[in-house]
Design a protein around this motif. Structure first.
Motif: not given
Lengths: 275, 166
Positions: A6-18
């Protein structure tokens, strides 16, 4: 674990951006990589082929500036052509004069006309040679066509010449064909005439008048003008109009004849005239 | 037609125009052209949000980089960051896709993209050109030209300035 996802899902945009930024940076730092160069070569070739077919389409915003540039280039090239033509003509003129100079035994001093007046009653020319070149007062000025006039004033580097289209000029002339003598006169209004020619003398249009040996100022035999018109002036004399041999409108270079009148002869004639 | 296919189609068309015909309307001595791909990316980012935006931005940037023959990854990086920022303008009422809002956001996106791109480009090339000159010669003309072209978006059906937002 669920919380983690759930945490990963909430920051997926930031992860993808990185991730994408990292990929971009890796690509930027591996620009010289062989595989990338190969990939790029294919892409550029494909697009290049497509673009070359479209190269005929004009760049509309550049047309005006391109036209301006071409107009300017055109003017520049036209000027260059005019200069080249001018140089060619000058070359031809000078070659002709040089040829004339080499065929003449009497020493000549070449000079360029730097000023001239042709529309006055007393017309003159200024030349760019003077005392330093050996020019003296009363020396005749000629071209390969004929007589121009004589030097009336001289400085170290310049000289002033009185041309035959001058009211003060009186020259003894002779018809080359019939040897009839006369006096060349300029009327100040554009007409060059030969006076003192008797009515029954043989003078026809087309005859050439040359300087006479009776003249103390000019050596004999220099062409002066061609008869353009003949008629009767009065019951005694002929009226003869001459067309100058030299085209004074186009003349640019001249020669000063290193010839001075005979002082002994001049003095003798002067003494006789005083009596 | 599913949304993402429509976007891919628009991006392909914009890419083709950008790489072939766009020089026809290039201006200034530095051949400044409007960024048609960026206009589409702004639309996608506002409409679909950050996630979709950065994927579209990265992919488009990478393709242009490949075709451009210079710095691979530079435009991909610029577009990715820009689309992420512009994705924040996603709104349920899509108010940023209407009126002058879209043009202003396009201007902002163009500013970010061009600033990142030209700054990194000239810095990495060890160019003696100053940042002021980069802004004056490249960034400002590009931003203004892209904004000018984005005006045509307002003539798209359903994008009238008088349209009410509930």
């Amino acid at each position: 674990m669920k919380t983690f996802w759930l945490f990963i899902g909430s920051i997926k945009e930031y992860l993808l951006l990185t991730l994408l930024i990292v990929v971009s940076l890796v690509l930027m730092f591996s620009n010289d990589n062989t595989q990338i160069r190969f990939l790029r070569a294919i892409a550029v070739t494909t697009v290049g082929t497509f673009q070359s077919g479209l190269s005929a389409i004009p760049k509309v915003f550049d047309l005006e500036s391109e036209n301006k540039y071409l107009r300017e280039a055109n003017i520049k090239l036209s000027n260059e052509i005019a200069n080249l033509k001018e140089s060619k003509l000058e070359n031809l003129r000078l070659s002709k004069l040089l040829n004339f100079k080499s065929n003449t035994e009497i020493p000549l001093i070449s000079a360029k006309i730097i000023n001239k007046t042709l529309i006055q009653a007393r017309n003159t020319i200024t030349i760019n040679s003077g005392r330093y070149e050996g020019i003296e007062i009363d020396m005749p000025i000629i071209t390969d066509d004929g007589l121009v006039g004589r030097i009336i004033s001289v400085s170290d580097n310049y000289a002033l010449g009185q041309i035959i289209l001058n009211k003060d000029m009186r020259i003894s002339v002779k018809n080359q064909r019939t040897r009839v003598d006369g006096i060349l006169i300029y009327d100040g209004a554009g007409n060059l005439t030969v006076g003192n020619v008797l009515k029954n003398s043989d003078v026809n249009p087309g005859d050439i008048f040359i300087t006479s040996e009776y003249s103390n100022l000019y050596p004999p035999g220099i062409p002066v003008g061609t008869v353009s018109e003949t008629g009767n002036l009065d019951n005694l004399f002929k009226k003869i109009k001459l067309m100058p041999q030299v085209n004074f409108n186009l003349i640019e270079e001249v020669f000063v004849y290193k010839y001075l009148p005979s002082k002994e002869r001049a003095d003798l004639e002067k003494q006789f005239n005083k009596k | 037609m599913p949304g993402f296919i429509k976007y891919i189609l628009f991006l392909i068309i914009a890419l083709i125009i950008q790489k072939t015909f766009i020089w026809v309307i290039a201006v200034t001595n530095y051949n400044i052209t409007p960024d048609l791909v960026l206009i589409i990316l702004v639309y996608i980012s506002i409409k679909e949000g950050k996630l979709f935006g950065i994927i579209a931005g990265f992919s488009s940037g990478l393709i242009i980089d490949l075709l451009a023959g210079s710095f691979l990854g530079l435009l991909a990086l610029s577009y990715t960051i820009t689309c992420f920022i512009i994705g924040n303008f996603k709104d349920e009422n899509e108010k940023y896709l209407r009126n002058i809002n879209f043009i202003l956001i396009t201007g902002l996106a163009s500013l970010i993209t061009n600033f990142l791109y030209f700054e990194i480009f000239f810095q990495s090339a060890a160019s003696s050109i100053s940042i002021i000159e980069v802004v004056y010669r490249y960034i400002l003309p590009s931003v203004l030209y892209t904004m000018l072209i984005s005006v045509f978006y307002l003539f798209k059906p359903g994008t009238k300035s008088t349209q009410k937002v509930y």
